[in-house]
Write an enzyme that holds these catalytic residues in place. Structure first.
Site, PDB file in Angstrom:
ATOM      1  N   LYS A  61       2.485   2.013  -5.148  1.00  0.00           N
ATOM      2  CA  LYS A  61       3.180   1.448  -6.322  1.00  0.00           C
ATOM      3  C   LYS A  61       2.444   1.742  -7.621  1.00  0.00           C
ATOM      4  CE  LYS A  61       3.112  -2.639  -4.422  1.00  0.00           C
ATOM      5  NZ  LYS A  61       2.675  -2.257  -3.059  1.00  0.00           N
ATOM      6  N   GLY A  62       1.106   1.804  -7.522  1.00  0.00           N
ATOM      7  CA  GLY A  62       0.335   2.059  -8.733  1.00  0.00           C
ATOM      8  C   GLY A  62       0.678   3.398  -9.357  1.00  0.00           C
ATOM      9  N   GLN A  97       1.768  -6.201  -3.038  1.00  0.00           N
ATOM     10  CA  GLN A  97       2.095  -6.208  -1.606  1.00  0.00           C
ATOM     11  C   GLN A  97       3.418  -5.473  -1.337  1.00  0.00           C
ATOM     12  OE1 GLN A  97       1.359  -9.568  -2.976  1.00  0.00           O
ATOM     13  NE2 GLN A  97      -0.788  -9.306  -2.548  1.00  0.00           N
ATOM     14  N   GLY A 116       6.371  11.829  -4.067  1.00  0.00           N
ATOM     15  CA  GLY A 116       4.954  12.094  -4.302  1.00  0.00           C
ATOM     16  C   GLY A 116       4.467  13.172  -3.359  1.00  0.00           C
ATOM     17  N   ASP A 128       0.820  -1.220   0.000  1.00  0.00           N
ATOM     18  CA  ASP A 128       0.000   0.000   0.000  1.00  0.00           C
ATOM     19  C   ASP A 128       0.853   1.268   0.000  1.00  0.00           C
ATOM     20  OD1 ASP A 128      -2.438  -1.549   0.271  1.00  0.00           O
ATOM     21  OD2 ASP A 128      -1.881  -1.820   2.368  1.00  0.00           O
ATOM     22  N   GLU A 129       2.053   1.198  -0.558  1.00  0.00           N
ATOM     23  CA  GLU A 129       2.956   2.358  -0.530  1.00  0.00           C
ATOM     24  C   GLU A 129       2.695   3.350  -1.661  1.00  0.00           C
ATOM     25  OE1 GLU A 129       5.323  -1.327   0.790  1.00  0.00           O
ATOM     26  OE2 GLU A 129       4.096  -0.765  -0.938  1.00  0.00           O
ATOM     27  N   ARG A 153     -10.517  -2.546   4.174  1.00  0.00           N
ATOM     28  CA  ARG A 153     -10.230  -2.425   5.599  1.00  0.00           C
ATOM     29  C   ARG A 153      -9.409  -1.172   5.877  1.00  0.00           C
ATOM     30  NH1 ARG A 153      -7.704  -8.322   6.841  1.00  0.00           N
ATOM     31  NH2 ARG A 153      -6.725  -7.902   4.833  1.00  0.00           N
ATOM     32  N   ALA A 173      -3.928  -7.940  -3.956  1.00  0.00           N
ATOM     33  CA  ALA A 173      -3.193  -6.678  -4.003  1.00  0.00           C
ATOM     34  C   ALA A 173      -4.104  -5.614  -4.594  1.00  0.00           C
ATOM     35  CB  ALA A 173      -1.931  -6.830  -4.855  1.00  0.00           C
ATOM     36  N   GLY A 174      -3.746  -4.370  -4.428  1.00  0.00           N
ATOM     37  CA  GLY A 174      -4.553  -3.303  -5.009  1.00  0.00           C
ATOM     38  C   GLY A 174      -3.740  -2.055  -5.247  1.00  0.00           C
ATOM     39  N   HIS A 175      -3.978  -1.402  -6.364  1.00  0.00           N
ATOM     40  CA  HIS A 175      -3.324  -0.133  -6.674  1.00  0.00           C
ATOM     41  C   HIS A 175      -4.403   0.895  -6.993  1.00  0.00           C
ATOM     42  CE1 HIS A 175       0.323  -2.352  -6.856  1.00  0.00           C
ATOM     43  NE2 HIS A 175       0.136  -2.863  -8.051  1.00  0.00           N
ATOM     44  N   THR A 227      -7.085 -12.169   2.935  1.00  0.00           N
ATOM     45  CA  THR A 227      -8.211 -11.496   2.282  1.00  0.00           C
ATOM     46  C   THR A 227      -9.337 -12.457   1.950  1.00  0.00           C
ATOM     47  OG1 THR A 227      -7.203 -11.812   0.098  1.00  0.00           O
ATOM     48  CG2 THR A 227      -6.713  -9.745   1.256  1.00  0.00           C
TER      49      THR A 227
END
Length: 427
Positions: A16-17, A223, A412, A13-14, A302, A39-41, A128
Site C-alpha cells: 500500500k505504501g 493492515q 507493480g 503487507d500488499e 517477522r 502497520a508498516g509501509h 505486535t
C-alpha cells in the site's frame, strides 16, 4: 474531484505504501484512518528506502498534506522517533496534521498487551505487542486518552485514574505485576504536549472543507481486509476497520463523498501472525516467495507466511469494500516459475466452495482448489506498458482480474517508485 480510499485486499503487507506514494503527487491530502504503529509501509524513492509505521505515506510528497485521522491510535514516542528519522534524512514533516480526537497509546496499554498475549500461550493472537488492541478497548470502554486530553491536566489525570482502576487490579491480582502509578503516566504524557501541539487540528473540518474546495483526498488504510475486526478472520484480526467503511468513521468524511475504492493485491498471498491461511506453502516454493519477495514485516521484523494467490479472498475483498479497482503488486516476484498455481475455490467437507465461508470452522478446514497458469522467465522490471509484459504474464494478470471481480488498473513490476505499469488512471 475525487475522494479515494486505498486499502489492502488481503492480510496486509500488499504494498500500500508504494501505491499511496505513487498517487501522492496527484493528491492534496493523504489520510491514515485506522490502526497504529502495528502497520508498516516500505516506500522506495530513487535509491532511498523509507520504512513508515505510523505516518501516512504521503509524508514523502512535498506538495501533499499528511493527516492522522481520529480513527488512528497514536504512540507519541513512536511518532516522534519516526518524525526525527525523516527530518534527519531531509524530509519536511511540518505539514503533518493530527486529529485531536485520535486516541493515545499509553505505557499501560503496551504493558497489558504484552502480558495478556503471553498469558494466552498457544491460543495467542499474534499481536505486535504495541498496545494497539488495549487502546481500542479503552476507546470502546470510554476510558481512553485522546490527543486533546493532553491540554487539560485535570481531565487527563481523571481519565488515567479511571483507566488504571481496573488495569491495576488485573496486573497485580491476575498477572502478578506491579501496579502502575497515575502520576507517573500523567507526567510522561504531558511531556509530549508541547511538541504535539503544532500538529493538532480539527481534521474532520479540514478534510471536509478540502473536498468542498475540490481538493483530492486519499484515505490510506493500514493492515488489510482479512484483518478487519468485523470482516476479517476473527479472532486473528486487528482491532480496527481497515475496510472501506473505516475510512468514513476514522476520518469524519461521509460515504457520499468517496468516489473510488482501490484494493491493493499482491500477485501471491502473505500474512503475518496466527490464523487460517488456506494457500500457505511449507515447501521450497514458499521459501522462494519469501526470499525473492523480501517477505519480512516492516514493523514486526517477522518472516511473513507465504502462499499462492487466493481468488476467493480477492472476491470477498471486492464485495465488502465495494472495490472499483485493483493495484496488483510484486508481479516480478513470480518470474521464473514454469507454472503458477492460483486458488480458484475451496474444498470444505468434500464440497467445492467459491465464496469465503462465513463460518470460522469452515474456513479453518478449507483446502485450496488450484488452477495452474503458465509462468514466464523474462525480466519484467523494465516494462513500461501492459504490452511490454510477456504474454504469459499478461494472461496471469487478466486471469486474476476476471477471478477477483474488479479491473486491475496498475501493476507493480519492481520495488521502485517508477517500476509500475499504469493501465487506467486512478484520478
Amino acid at each position: 474531484m475525487p475522494a479515494l480510499v486505498l486499502l489492502g485486499a488481503q492480510w496486509g503487507d500488499e504494498g500500500k505504501g508504494k501505491a499511496t506514494d505513487l498517487l501522492g503527487g496527484s493528491v492534496d491530502y493523504v489520510v491514515r484512518y485506522q490502526g497504529g504503529n502495528n502497520a508498516g509501509h516500505t516506500v522506495v524513492v530513487g535509491d532511498q528506502k523509507y520504512a513508515l509505521h505510523l505516518l501516512p505515506s504521503g509524508i514523502l510528497t512535498p506538495e501533499c498534506t499528511p493527516v492522522i485521522g481520529n480513527g488512528v491510535v497514536v504512540d507519541p514516542s513512536v511518532l516522534f522517533s519516526e518524525l526525527n528519522g525523516l527530518n534527519e534524512r531531509g524530509v519536511d514533516t511540518s505539514k503533518l496534521l493530527i486529529s485531536g480526537n485520535a486516541h493515545i497509546i499509553t505505557p499501560y496499554n503496551v504493558t497489558v498487551d504484552k502480558v495478556t498475549e503471553r498469558f494466552l500461550g498457544k491460543r495467542k493472537i499474534g499481536t505486535t505487542g504495541r498496545g494497539i488492541g488495549p487502546t481500542y478497548a479503552d476507546k470502546i470502554n470510554r476510558v481512553g486518552i485522546r490527543v486533546q486530553d493532553l491540554y487539560d491536566e485535570s481531565i487527563l489525570t481523571q481519565k488515567v485514574e479511571a483507566a488504571l482502576d481496573g488495569k491495576n487490579q488485573l496486573l497485580t491480582k491476575v498477572f502478578n505485576r506491579r501496579a502502575i502509578e497515575v502520576e507517573q503516566i500523567v507526567e510522561e504524557l504531558l511531556t509530549y504536549a508541547d511538541r504535539l501541539k503544532p500538529y493538532v487540528a480539527d481534521t474532520v473540518l479540514v478534510l471536509n472543507q478540502a473536498l468542498d474546495d475540490d481538493k483530492v483526498v486519499l484515505f490510506e488504510g493500514g493492515q488489510g481486509t482479512l484483518l478487519d475486526i468485523d470482516h476479517g478472520t476473527y479472532p486473528f484480526v486487528t482491532s480496527s476497520n481497515p475496510t472501506a467503511g473505516g475510512a468514513c468513521t476514522g476520518s469524519g468524511v461521509g460515504p457520499t463523498k468517496i468516489s473510488r475504492v482501490i484494493g491493493i493485491l499482491k500477485a501471491y498471498t502473505t500474512r503475518v501472525g496466527a490464523g487460517p491461511f488456506p494457500t500457505e506453502l511449507f515447501d521450497a516454493d514458499g521459501d522462494a516467495l519469501r526470499r525473492i519477495g523480501g517477505e519480512r514485516g516492516v514493523t514486526t521484523g517477522r518472516d511473513r507466511r507465504c502462499g499462492w494467490f487466493d481468488a476467493v479472498i480477492a472476491r470477498y475483498a471486492t464485495r465488502v469494500n465495494g472495490l472499483t479497482d485493483f493495484f496488483l503488486t510484486k508481479l516480478d516476484v513470480l518470474t521464473g516459475w514454469e507454472e503458477i498455481p492460483v486458488c480458484v475455490a475451496y474444498e470444505i467437507d468434500g464440497k467445492r466452495v467459491e465464496e469465503l465461508p462465513y463460518s470460522q470452522t469452515d474456513f479453518h478446514h478449507a483446502k485450496p482448489i488450484y488452477e495452474n497458469l503458465p509462468g514466464w522467465s523474462e525480466d519484467i522490471t523494465k516494462a513500461k506498458t501492459f504490452a511490454d509484459l510477456p504474454k504469459n504474464a499478461q494472461a496471469y494478470v487478466k486471469a486474476l482480474e476476471e477471478m477477483s471481480g474488479a479491473p486491475i488498473s496498475a501493476i507493480g513490476v519492481g520495488p521502485g517508485r517508477t517500476e509500475t505499469i499504469e493501465v487506467n488512471s486512478f484520478i
